[in-house]
Design a protein around this motif. Structure first.
Motif, PDB file in Angstrom:
ATOM      1  N   LEU A  61       0.807  -1.223   0.000  1.00 52.58           N
ATOM      2  CA  LEU A  61       0.000   0.000   0.000  1.00 52.58           C
ATOM      3  C   LEU A  61       0.839   1.272   0.000  1.00 52.58           C
ATOM      4  O   LEU A  61       0.282   2.373   0.014  1.00 52.58           O
ATOM      5  N   ARG A  62       2.157   1.161  -0.010  1.00 54.13           N
ATOM      6  CA  ARG A  62       2.994   2.349  -0.009  1.00 54.13           C
ATOM      7  C   ARG A  62       2.959   3.047  -1.366  1.00 54.13           C
ATOM      8  O   ARG A  62       2.618   2.445  -2.383  1.00 54.13           O
ATOM      9  N   THR A  63       3.329   4.320  -1.362  1.00 56.10           N
ATOM     10  CA  THR A  63       3.367   5.086  -2.610  1.00 56.10           C
ATOM     11  C   THR A  63       4.484   4.550  -3.502  1.00 56.10           C
ATOM     12  O   THR A  63       5.623   4.384  -3.068  1.00 56.10           O
ATOM     13  N   ILE A  64       4.145   4.300  -4.746  1.00 52.99           N
ATOM     14  CA  ILE A  64       5.086   3.758  -5.724  1.00 52.99           C
ATOM     15  C   ILE A  64       5.533   4.880  -6.657  1.00 52.99           C
ATOM     16  O   ILE A  64       4.701   5.657  -7.152  1.00 52.99           O
ATOM     17  N   VAL A  65       6.829   4.968  -6.861  1.00 51.54           N
ATOM     18  CA  VAL A  65       7.392   5.966  -7.774  1.00 51.54           C
ATOM     19  C   VAL A  65       7.650   5.277  -9.116  1.00 51.54           C
ATOM     20  O   VAL A  65       8.501   4.403  -9.211  1.00 51.54           O
ATOM     21  N   LEU A  66       6.909   5.693 -10.123  1.00 50.85           N
ATOM     22  CA  LEU A  66       7.005   5.085 -11.450  1.00 50.85           C
ATOM     23  C   LEU A  66       7.701   6.041 -12.400  1.00 50.85           C
ATOM     24  O   LEU A  66       7.213   7.153 -12.637  1.00 50.85           O
ATOM     25  N   VAL A  87       5.603   9.367 -12.080  1.00 47.08           N
ATOM     26  CA  VAL A  87       4.237   9.241 -11.569  1.00 47.08           C
ATOM     27  C   VAL A  87       4.296   8.664 -10.161  1.00 47.08           C
ATOM     28  O   VAL A  87       4.981   7.666  -9.919  1.00 47.08           O
ATOM     29  N   TYR A  88       3.567   9.308  -9.241  1.00 47.58           N
ATOM     30  CA  TYR A  88       3.467   8.830  -7.866  1.00 47.58           C
ATOM     31  C   TYR A  88       2.044   8.299  -7.646  1.00 47.58           C
ATOM     32  O   TYR A  88       1.075   9.056  -7.798  1.00 47.58           O
ATOM     33  N   PHE A  89       1.916   7.028  -7.305  1.00 40.98           N
ATOM     34  CA  PHE A  89       0.599   6.446  -7.087  1.00 40.98           C
ATOM     35  C   PHE A  89       0.682   5.385  -5.991  1.00 40.98           C
ATOM     36  O   PHE A  89       1.772   4.934  -5.611  1.00 40.98           O
ATOM     37  N   ARG A  90      -0.487   4.994  -5.499  1.00 42.13           N
ATOM     38  CA  ARG A  90      -0.563   3.960  -4.462  1.00 42.13           C
ATOM     39  C   ARG A  90      -1.868   3.190  -4.606  1.00 42.13           C
ATOM     40  O   ARG A  90      -2.838   3.686  -5.205  1.00 42.13           O
ATOM     41  N   ILE A 142      -6.286  12.901 -15.544  1.00 39.79           N
ATOM     42  CA  ILE A 142      -6.636  11.873 -16.532  1.00 39.79           C
ATOM     43  C   ILE A 142      -6.215  10.492 -16.039  1.00 39.79           C
ATOM     44  O   ILE A 142      -6.986   9.510 -16.117  1.00 39.79           O
ATOM     45  N   LEU A 143      -5.003  10.378 -15.527  1.00 38.17           N
ATOM     46  CA  LEU A 143      -4.535   9.083 -15.022  1.00 38.17           C
ATOM     47  C   LEU A 143      -5.372   8.616 -13.835  1.00 38.17           C
ATOM     48  O   LEU A 143      -5.710   7.427 -13.722  1.00 38.17           O
ATOM     49  N   ASP A 144      -5.700   9.528 -12.943  1.00 38.97           N
ATOM     50  CA  ASP A 144      -6.490   9.158 -11.769  1.00 38.97           C
ATOM     51  C   ASP A 144      -7.877   8.675 -12.172  1.00 38.97           C
ATOM     52  O   ASP A 144      -8.436   7.755 -11.555  1.00 38.97           O
ATOM     53  N   ALA A 155      -1.335  10.172  -7.100  1.00 43.92           N
ATOM     54  CA  ALA A 155      -1.156  11.336  -6.224  1.00 43.92           C
ATOM     55  C   ALA A 155      -0.556  12.523  -6.955  1.00 43.92           C
ATOM     56  O   ALA A 155      -0.958  13.671  -6.714  1.00 43.92           O
ATOM     57  N   ASN A 156       0.382  12.256  -7.854  1.00 43.20           N
ATOM     58  CA  ASN A 156       1.068  13.376  -8.498  1.00 43.20           C
ATOM     59  C   ASN A 156       1.746  12.885  -9.771  1.00 43.20           C
ATOM     60  O   ASN A 156       2.152  11.722  -9.870  1.00 43.20           O
ATOM     61  N   VAL A 157       1.871  13.798 -10.738  1.00 41.31           N
ATOM     62  CA  VAL A 157       2.597  13.556 -11.983  1.00 41.31           C
ATOM     63  C   VAL A 157       3.493  14.747 -12.237  1.00 41.31           C
ATOM     64  O   VAL A 157       3.042  15.895 -12.182  1.00 41.31           O
TER      65      VAL A 157
END
Length: 257
Positions: A61-66, A87-90, A142-144, A155-157
């Motif tokens: 569940l941690r934030t993944i840095v892509l 891209v930062y997502f979780r 758009i990604l969200d 969370a952020n791009v």
């Protein structure tokens, strides 16, 4: 023989019991399947998984840095550029992340690449270089929206680099130089306009007090005399020359008579 078989059974039962217990960290969840069907999401802490009957899939569940690889795209004004982003997502819903998509990490990566090309290709180069905050927000929205059914929250791009060809870099440098030259000319013209307005005001003041012109000449002579020079250029008033001319003309006229 019986003793050996009994020992084997005891060992197998012990291994089976030990394998039933799993420990999940605070940031991990277990998506549990019972006979192939979704059962529930467990964790964190100590959980029990019945071997053979139940299977589990760990989800972080941690934030993944892509890191989005460099993409070649053409802007709306037909400029070829190379752009990469991060891209930062979780995962916010482990059930949807496992059941709705085969590999949510790979799916998010591919979606990020295609979205980056399609969105940035609709903007001009100047917008790509100067309006990154707005573009980042558009990409994030758009990604969200597309990853919402996968249980993923973007969370952020951030757009990291925009690489241009050398010819385009030189063209931008010439454009910037021309823009600076234009601004310099405009500033110079504004200065000339303000100076002319002030000179006109000064001329109006001097016309109201003619003696002030003589005082100004004396002040100018004082300033010049402070410099170490052997030549002093002193302006002579036109009206003074006219007076001398009139006097000389009168004297010559009297001699003639």
């Amino acid at each position: 023989m019986i003793t050996y078989s009994l020992a084997t059974i005891i060992v197998l039962v012990f291994v089976l019991i030990v394998s039933m217990f799993r420990v999940l960290r605070e940031y991990e969840r277990a998506v549990v399947f019972l006979l192939g069907r979704f059962y529930q999401v467990k964790g964190p802490g100590l959980i029990i998984i019945i071997p053979v009957i139940q299977q589990m899939v760990r989800v972080d569940l941690r934030t993944i840095v892509l890191d989005v690889p460099t993409q070649d795209l053409i802007t709306r004004d037909n400029v070829s550029v190379k752009v990469n982003a991060v891209v930062y997502f979780r995962v916010v819903d482990p059930k949807m992340a496992i059941n709705n998509v085969e590999n949510y990490l790979e799916a998010t990566s591919q979606l990020s690449q295609t979205t980056l090309r399609s969105v940035l290709g609709q903007h001009e180069l100047d917008e790509l270089l100067s309006a990154r905050d707005e573009l980042n927000k558009d990409l994030q929205a758009i990604l969200d929206q597309h990853t919402d059914n996968w249980g993923i929250k973007v969370a952020n791009v951030e757009i990291k680099h925009v690489d241009l060809d050398d010819s385009m870099v030189r063209a931008l440098a010439r454009q910037a130089e021309a823009e600076r030259s234009r601004r310099a000319k405009v500033i110079h013209a504004i200065g000339e306009l303000e100076a002319s307005a002030k000179l006109r005001e000064a001329a109006d003041v001097l016309n109201q007090a003619p003696n002030a012109v003589q005082l100004r000449y004396m002040q100018t002579l004082t300033e010049i005399s402070n410099d170490r020079t052997t030549t002093i250029v002193f302006p002579m008033p036109i009206d003074l020359v006219d007076k001398f001319s009139n006097v000389m003309a009168s004297a010559k006229k009297q001699e003639d008579q």
